[in-house]
Design an enzyme around this catalytic site. Structure first.
Site, PDB file in Angstrom:
ATOM      1  N   ASP A 134      -3.397   5.422   6.404  1.00 17.30           N
ATOM      2  CA  ASP A 134      -4.084   6.823   6.946  1.00 17.30           C
ATOM      3  C   ASP A 134      -4.985   6.530   8.180  1.00 17.30           C
ATOM      4  O   ASP A 134      -4.575   6.175   9.348  1.00 17.30           O
ATOM      5  CB  ASP A 134      -4.789   7.588   5.858  1.00 17.30           C
ATOM      6  CG  ASP A 134      -5.332   9.026   6.180  1.00 17.30           C
ATOM      7  OD1 ASP A 134      -4.430   9.593   6.901  1.00 17.30           O
ATOM      8  OD2 ASP A 134      -6.103   9.155   5.473  1.00 17.30           O
ATOM      9  N   PHE A 137      -1.432  16.333   3.863  1.00 18.44           N
ATOM     10  CA  PHE A 137      -1.751  15.685   2.748  1.00 18.44           C
ATOM     11  C   PHE A 137      -0.407  15.530   1.461  1.00 18.44           C
ATOM     12  O   PHE A 137       0.017  16.790   1.306  1.00 18.44           O
ATOM     13  CB  PHE A 137      -3.039  16.401   1.783  1.00 18.44           C
ATOM     14  CG  PHE A 137      -3.530  15.362   0.809  1.00 18.44           C
ATOM     15  CD1 PHE A 137      -4.482  14.619   1.097  1.00 18.44           C
ATOM     16  CD2 PHE A 137      -3.090  15.717  -0.609  1.00 18.44           C
ATOM     17  CE1 PHE A 137      -4.873  13.746  -0.027  1.00 18.44           C
ATOM     18  CE2 PHE A 137      -3.743  14.938  -1.514  1.00 18.44           C
ATOM     19  CZ  PHE A 137      -4.509  13.664  -1.311  1.00 18.44           C
ATOM     20  N   GLU A 176       0.782  -1.042  -0.007  1.00 21.56           N
ATOM     21  CA  GLU A 176       0.075  -0.028   0.026  1.00 21.56           C
ATOM     22  C   GLU A 176       0.829   1.130  -0.184  1.00 21.56           C
ATOM     23  O   GLU A 176       2.019   1.204   0.713  1.00 21.56           O
ATOM     24  CB  GLU A 176      -0.910  -0.090   1.174  1.00 21.56           C
ATOM     25  CG  GLU A 176      -2.347   0.393   1.337  1.00 21.56           C
ATOM     26  CD  GLU A 176      -3.021   1.149   0.119  1.00 21.56           C
ATOM     27  OE1 GLU A 176      -2.321   1.751  -0.741  1.00 21.56           O
ATOM     28  OE2 GLU A 176      -4.109   1.287   0.541  1.00 21.56           O
ATOM     29  N   ASP A 177       0.277   2.310  -0.504  1.00 27.78           N
ATOM     30  CA  ASP A 177       1.227   3.660  -0.621  1.00 27.78           C
ATOM     31  C   ASP A 177       1.102   4.151   0.774  1.00 27.78           C
ATOM     32  O   ASP A 177       2.176   4.413   1.360  1.00 27.78           O
ATOM     33  CB  ASP A 177       0.576   4.449  -1.560  1.00 27.78           C
ATOM     34  CG  ASP A 177      -0.892   4.717  -1.523  1.00 27.78           C
ATOM     35  OD1 ASP A 177      -1.563   4.001  -0.543  1.00 27.78           O
ATOM     36  OD2 ASP A 177      -1.401   5.514  -2.308  1.00 27.78           O
ATOM     37  N   ARG A 229       1.071  11.561  -9.550  1.00 30.14           N
ATOM     38  CA  ARG A 229       1.733  10.384  -9.169  1.00 30.14           C
ATOM     39  C   ARG A 229       3.117  10.358  -9.646  1.00 30.14           C
ATOM     40  O   ARG A 229       3.677   9.334  -9.187  1.00 30.14           O
ATOM     41  CB  ARG A 229       0.563   9.233  -9.892  1.00 30.14           C
ATOM     42  CG  ARG A 229      -0.675   9.235  -9.354  1.00 30.14           C
ATOM     43  CD  ARG A 229      -1.276   8.104  -9.770  1.00 30.14           C
ATOM     44  NE  ARG A 229      -2.755   7.802  -9.772  1.00 30.14           N
ATOM     45  CZ  ARG A 229      -3.405   7.676  -8.501  1.00 30.14           C
ATOM     46  NH1 ARG A 229      -2.647   7.294  -7.301  1.00 30.14           N
ATOM     47  NH2 ARG A 229      -4.607   7.802  -8.398  1.00 30.14           N
TER      48      ARG A 229
HETATM   49  P1  IMP Z   1      -7.126   4.889   4.909  1.00 26.86           P
HETATM   50  O1  IMP Z   1      -8.475   4.136   4.483  1.00 26.86           O
HETATM   51  O2  IMP Z   1      -7.809   6.376   5.404  1.00 26.86           O
HETATM   52  O3  IMP Z   1      -6.266   4.452   5.501  1.00 26.86           O
HETATM   53  O4  IMP Z   1      -6.813   5.522   3.316  1.00 26.86           O
HETATM   54  C1  IMP Z   1      -5.757   5.052   2.629  1.00 26.86           C
HETATM   55  C2  IMP Z   1      -5.748   5.791   1.202  1.00 26.86           C
HETATM   56  O5  IMP Z   1      -6.308   7.028   1.046  1.00 26.86           O
HETATM   57  C3  IMP Z   1      -4.792   5.625   0.675  1.00 26.86           C
HETATM   58  O6  IMP Z   1      -4.476   4.291  -0.165  1.00 26.86           O
HETATM   59  C4  IMP Z   1      -4.343   6.852  -0.213  1.00 26.86           C
HETATM   60  O7  IMP Z   1      -5.035   6.424  -1.708  1.00 26.86           O
HETATM   61  C5  IMP Z   1      -5.412   7.697   0.488  1.00 26.86           C
HETATM   62  N1  IMP Z   1      -4.776   8.820   1.058  1.00 26.86           N
HETATM   63  C6  IMP Z   1      -4.821   9.073   2.429  1.00 26.86           C
HETATM   64  N2  IMP Z   1      -3.903  10.156   2.723  1.00 26.86           N
HETATM   65  C7  IMP Z   1      -3.479  10.424   1.692  1.00 26.86           C
HETATM   66  C8  IMP Z   1      -2.386  11.569   0.956  1.00 26.86           C
HETATM   67  O8  IMP Z   1      -2.097  12.351   2.078  1.00 26.86           O
HETATM   68  N3  IMP Z   1      -2.073  11.728  -0.007  1.00 26.86           N
HETATM   69  C9  IMP Z   1      -2.899  10.937  -1.030  1.00 26.86           C
HETATM   70  N4  IMP Z   1      -3.615  10.110  -0.828  1.00 26.86           N
HETATM   71  C10 IMP Z   1      -3.817   9.892   0.487  1.00 26.86           C
HETATM   72 MG    MG Z   2      -4.312   4.070  -2.353  1.00 28.07          MG
END
Ligand code: IMP
Ligand code: MG
Length: 186
Positions: free
Chosen positions: A112, A161, A108-109, A174
């Site tokens: 969050d 962000f 995963e990138d 990207r």
């Molecule tokens: P989570 O479900 O809140 O953990 O969200 C994860 C997803 O939200 C990641 O795979 C990203 O696609 C997106 N995301 C969360 N924070 C960022 C950020 O700072 N920049 C870009 N995408 C983000």
């Molecule tokens: Mg993502």
């Protein structure tokens, strides 16, 4: 003699504040690849890349794993282009192959709130995996809503962000070769 070409960068107009430069990211991913190679010795980890944000991380990470890996892709949507996660997760593109008996490593990138990965881990467990772990390039611990076990973590980052190295803002940035805080959406 023609004047030197003045190439204006795609990124020069944007308000980007570099958080992690390219060599720093490369070095950390090298270390993560070594950890994974050591931990999965004798196994064949099945890497599942969460599209689209994790593709750049995957391509760097997999080249640093010295094991017979396999790769698959899944795309999930949290609905829309908003910069805040809605909490709703939908599988937009599913895996090609079965997970039965596989040692799955989810790539995963960014971790969050943890909602996306919690959903995916539960989904993968229901498909009969042998084991499942997570590798995430970035982690925002202050944003977590659900506890998630992050086996391989690139960097903890503050609650801002970020874009670049696969991460986007409304599909842009990207291809930025480093991770930056997006100060302005321009
Ligand atoms: P989570 O479900 O809140 O953990 O969200 C994860 C997803 O939200 C990641 O795979 C990203 O696609 C997106 N995301 C969360 N924070 C960022 C950020 O700072 N920049 C870009 N995408 C983000
Ligand atoms: Mg993502």
């Amino acid at each position: 003699m023609a004047q030197a070409e003045q190439q204006v960068s795609e990124f020069s107009g944007a308000q980007l504040d570099c958080l992690l430069d390219a060599p720093t990211i490369r070095n950390r991913i090298q270390e993560m690849g070594k950890e994974i190679t050591r931990d999965y010795a004798g196994k064949q980890p099945h890497l599942i890349c969460v599209l689209k944000g994790a593709v750049v991380f995957l391509s760097e990470l997999m080249r640093n794993i010295d094991l017979p890996i396999s790769v698959d892709f899944i795309a999930v949507s949290s609905y829309g282009n908003a910069t805040k996660t809605s909490g709703e997760v939908k599988i937009v593109k599913d895996l090609d192959s079965s997970l039965a008996g596989r040692d799955v490593l989810v790539v995963e990138d960014i971790l969050d709130t943890g909602l996306t990965l919690t959903y995916l881990i539960n989904n993968f467990k229901s498909r009969g995996v042998e084991s499942v772990r997570i590798a995430a390039l970035l982690n925002k611990p202050s944003r977590r809503l659900i506890e998630v076990d992050l086996a391989y973590k690139g960097f903890d980052i503050p609650d801002a962000f970020v874009v670049g190295f696969g991460l986007d803002a409304a599909q842009r940035f990207r291809n930025l070769p480093y991770v930056a805080v997006l100060i302005d959406g321009a």
